[in-house]
Design a protein around this motif. Structure first.
Motif, short mmCIF file in Angstrom:
data_model
loop_
_atom_site.label_atom_id
_atom_site.label_comp_id
_atom_site.label_asym_id
_atom_site.label_seq_id
_atom_site.Cartn_x
_atom_site.Cartn_y
_atom_site.Cartn_z
N LYS A 1 -1.73 1.55 9.43
CA LYS A 1 -2.46 0.73 8.14
C LYS A 1 -1.17 0.05 7.46
O LYS A 1 -0.11 0.27 7.47
CB LYS A 1 -2.96 1.88 7.32
N GLU A 2 -1.79 -1.00 6.95
CA GLU A 2 -0.67 -2.01 6.05
C GLU A 2 -0.56 -1.04 4.94
O GLU A 2 -1.32 -0.29 4.22
CB GLU A 2 -1.33 -3.17 5.67
N GLU A 3 0.63 -1.69 4.02
CA GLU A 3 1.16 -0.90 2.93
C GLU A 3 0.24 -1.18 1.65
O GLU A 3 0.16 -0.54 0.54
CB GLU A 3 2.45 -1.33 2.69
N LYS A 4 -0.65 -2.28 1.61
CA LYS A 4 -1.42 -2.81 0.59
C LYS A 4 -2.52 -2.14 0.55
O LYS A 4 -2.98 -1.36 1.47
CB LYS A 4 -1.77 -4.41 0.62
N ALA A 5 -3.24 -1.94 -0.77
CA ALA A 5 -4.46 -1.09 -0.91
C ALA A 5 -5.66 -1.42 0.02
O ALA A 5 -6.12 -0.79 0.91
CB ALA A 5 -4.72 -1.22 -2.14
N SER B 1 -6.99 -4.71 3.03
CA SER B 1 -6.86 -5.51 3.92
C SER B 1 -7.89 -6.54 4.13
O SER B 1 -9.17 -5.81 4.18
CB SER B 1 -6.28 -4.76 5.35
N ASN C 1 -6.77 1.16 2.86
CA ASN C 1 -5.63 1.57 3.39
C ASN C 1 -5.01 2.88 3.12
O ASN C 1 -4.70 3.84 3.68
CB ASN C 1 -4.32 0.60 3.61
N GLN C 2 -4.74 3.13 1.70
CA GLN C 2 -4.33 4.29 1.20
C GLN C 2 -5.38 5.37 0.74
O GLN C 2 -4.85 6.36 0.50
CB GLN C 2 -3.31 3.80 0.33
#
Length: 455
Positions: free
Chosen positions: A373-377, A379, A400-401
């Motif tokens: 998963k990307e770091e941004k909330a 995608s 993502n988070q």
């Protein structure tokens, strides 16, 4: 069914005849390749390679590689536990744009990286069902002429070569220029003898070739001699006034005790012989990579439906363990099912999908990859970078988070307000909607771009 007009009959030899793969090799070969099948190769996994085992033994091809040698040079590694039986075929698919359509060489390597076989330099600019294939199964004389570009026969034979072992025994061949004639045409009978025969008594002379033609209320005998190249040829008119009737005629030739025969038909229309097509089988997945929790769509296609026969499929993980198996029955030649890829203790790597339908087999592969998963909330992706008027845009995304049940989606056209020739005001496109989030945090939304050039 293919309709073809047989121009020459089968030649019969009085010597010893052996059925074998002449020029066959003692290792697995690349037997057929389709580098440009129907459809968009960038959007589907449909390019394929057929391997053939001409040996007398079952071969373990675990860890072997099928490689493209041009373009992106994509390479398929054959999974552990893959065997190819003696005299059998295995068809492999791998990834979109596996091969280039122009100036490609496909290579087969064993698990130690040793080159086992490769195609000549091939090009396929036709997005259809034609493929490059050996002229006969396993035929290999290390020449470009070993290959032909014709309608594909994936998973089945390209044809067997009959090798004739010459012996000292006398032989004679015979053929008709056509298998079917019309009234008024001229029939041509020709052939060859293996050696010249002489008769000593009552005087020394060459033996005659006797040609006997028999048909409906018709018998004719022709005597002739072979020429200096041991060939012979004769002809006769097929006129009804000469006693020729509609029907099938047999031709028997004899020379020095050796005989051979053929036949042809005569009538007011040509007789076309039909030869059944070899059936083919393919198996594909809708994507080449999946995440745990994804649903895999499996599709099989057969060119010949066999009543009450089901396709048996098996999916194995990288360790060779079966994760799914079952039987599917075709609808208009198509098999399909969906399979959920579990999130419980997933095993990442290459999975194999094997299929069997009556006497045909096919194999395909896909990868199970980790969900990074990307770091941004959130995608966001669109299915294309640019669109035409009237096209549908598909937006996909993922949390993502964290996970929530719904998200708000807004789509706004950045172009300023414009007016038409009639003075009507056209406002920019603006969409506002609420989307439900799937269990894996993903969501999808589609909308159509207005088909209005002023907008």
């Amino acid at each position: 069914m293919k309709n073809i007009l047989i121009l020459f009959s089968i030649l019969l030899f009085s010597g010893l005849i052996l059925t074998a793969n002449a020029q066959s090799v003692n290792h697995v070969v690349i037997n057929e390749v389709d580098t440009n099948p129907p459809g968009d190769d960038s959007k589907s996994i449909s390019e394929w390679v057929e391997l053939y085992n001409p040996t007398n033994s079952k071969i373990d091809i675990s860890g072997w590689k099928i490689a493209s040698t041009s373009g992106m040079k994509k390479t398929l590694s054959i999974p552990t536990g893959t065997f190819i039986e003696s005299g059998k075929f295995l068809t492999f698919t791998f990834d979109s744009l596996w091969f280039t359509d122009n100036n490609e060489v496909v290579e087969l390597k064993d698990k130690n990286g040793v080159s086992i076989d490769k195609t000549p330099l091939i090009s396929d600019l036709k997005s259809d069902f034609t493929s490059w294939q050996r002229i006969y199964d396993g035929y290999d004389s290390d020449s470009v002429s070993d290959w032909k570009f014709v309608t594909s026969t994936a998973g089945s034979t390209n044809g067997k070569l009959t090798a004739v072992k010459e012996t000292d025994a006398l032989s004679i061949t015979v053929s008709s220029a056509k298998s079917s004639y019309l009234f008024g045409e001229t029939a041509i009978i020709q052939g060859k003898v293996s050696k010249q025969v002489f008769i000593e008594k009552p005087y020394f002379h060459s033996d005659e070739i006797i040609v006997k033609i028999s048909g409906p209320s018709y018998d004719k005998t022709i005597s002739l001699y072979p020429d200096l190249n041991l060939n012979y040829k004769t002809s006769f008119s097929l006129q009804q006034v000469l006693g020729i009737n509609k029907g099938t005629y047999s031709v028997l030739v004899s020379y020095g005790g050796a005989t051979s025969q053929t036949s042809f038909s005569v009538g007011d229309k040509l007789v076309v012989e039909t030869i059944p097509e070899e059936s083919t089988l393919s198996i594909t997945t809708n994507k080449s990579q999946y995440l745990p929790g994804d649903t895999l769509s499996l599709t099989g296609i057969t060119s010949k439906v066999i009543p009450f026969e089901g396709l048996k499929f098996t999916i194995k993980d990288p360790n060779g363990n079966i994760i799914s198996t079952g039987s599917l029955y075709p609808t208009n030649g198509k098999f399909s099912t969906n399979i959920f890829l579990s999130t419980v203790n997933p095993i990442y790597g290459k999975y194999s999908v094997t299929a069997e339908y009556f006497d045909k087999g096919a194999i395909s592969f896909f990868d199970l990859v980790k969900d990074i998963k990307e770091e941004k909330a959130i995608s966001l992706w669109t299915d294309k970078d640019a669109y035409n008027l009237g096209e549908t845009v598909t937006v996909t995304g993922r949390l993502n988070q964290l996970w929530i049940a719904f998200v708000d989606l807004g789509i706004t056209q950045t172009k300023n307000i414009s007016s038409t020739n009639t003075g009507d005001i056209i406002a920019p496109l603006k969409i506002s909607d609420t989307l439900k989030i799937s269990g894996d945090g993903s969501f999808t939304y589609s909308f159509k771009i207005p088909d209005n050039s002023n907008g």
